[in-house]
Design an enzyme around this catalytic site. Structure first.
Site, mmCIF file in Angstrom:
data_model
loop_
_atom_site.group_PDB
_atom_site.id
_atom_site.type_symbol
_atom_site.label_atom_id
_atom_site.label_comp_id
_atom_site.label_asym_id
_atom_site.label_seq_id
_atom_site.Cartn_x
_atom_site.Cartn_y
_atom_site.Cartn_z
ATOM 1 N N GLN A 101 0.838 -1.196 0.000
ATOM 2 C CA GLN A 101 0.000 0.000 0.000
ATOM 3 C C GLN A 101 0.875 1.250 0.000
ATOM 4 O OE1 GLN A 101 -2.998 0.141 3.059
ATOM 5 N NE2 GLN A 101 -3.670 2.158 2.420
ATOM 6 N N PHE A 102 1.134 1.783 -1.189
ATOM 7 C CA PHE A 102 2.002 2.953 -1.306
ATOM 8 C C PHE A 102 1.420 4.178 -0.621
ATOM 9 C CE2 PHE A 102 -0.773 3.694 -4.894
ATOM 10 C CZ PHE A 102 -0.855 5.081 -4.985
ATOM 11 N N THR A 103 0.103 4.237 -0.429
ATOM 12 C CA THR A 103 -0.511 5.418 0.182
ATOM 13 C C THR A 103 -0.098 5.608 1.639
ATOM 14 O OG1 THR A 103 -2.527 4.207 0.766
ATOM 15 C CG2 THR A 103 -2.495 5.328 -1.381
#
Length: 146
Positions: free
Chosen positions: A78-80
């Site tokens: 999850q890059f966020t």
């Protein structure tokens, strides 16, 4: 590298209507890889996740790790998690690693979890839009960063 860890009774990941991974008792991990991260950060975090004593013993005290209880892990990239929200109202993801760098480190992190004795490590689909379902146990949610 940042990991949001949740102790779960169960969790699953669905992509385009198809369940691609599911676990019973264990940990759901949301994993964000940063631009400056490398194998040292991934290895340290994997060992920390495998060893963190957040499951109850016979007296109900948090004294056992996911490894100790034979729990499963579902890791979701999850890059966020690397969002910078200090300026303006639109998050900036400049601190997140690009996919070509992030995917191998995410896979390395998962392999290190296995090497650390976690019996079952499953993943979502890297880069996909995923629906993540979980039943929290506790709830216990911890943010780890290295």
């Amino acid at each position: 590298m940042r990991v949001v860890l949740q102790r779960v009774k169960s969790a699953s990941v669905t992509v385009e209507g198809e369940t691609v991974a599911s676990i019973g008792e264990g940990l759901l991990l949301l994993v964000g890889v940063g631009r400056e991260d490398g194998e040292a950060e991934a290895g340290w975090l994997a060992e920390k996740v495998a060893s963190l004593r957040i499951f109850g013993d016979e007296q109900g005290k948090m004294n056992l790790s996911v490894r100790d209880v034979g729990g499963e892990v579902l890791a979701v990239s999850q890059f966020t998690l690397l969002a910078d929200t200090r300026k303006g109202n639109r998050p900036s993801f400049i601190r997140a690693a690009d996919p070509e760098r992030a995917e191998p480190l995410f896979e390395y992190f998962c392999e290190r979890l296995r090497e650390a004795g976690v019996s079952s490590v499953k993943t979502g689909v890297f880069g996909a839009v995923m629906d993540v379902a979980l039943v929290n146990a506790g709830p216990v949610t911890i943010v780890l960063e290295r």
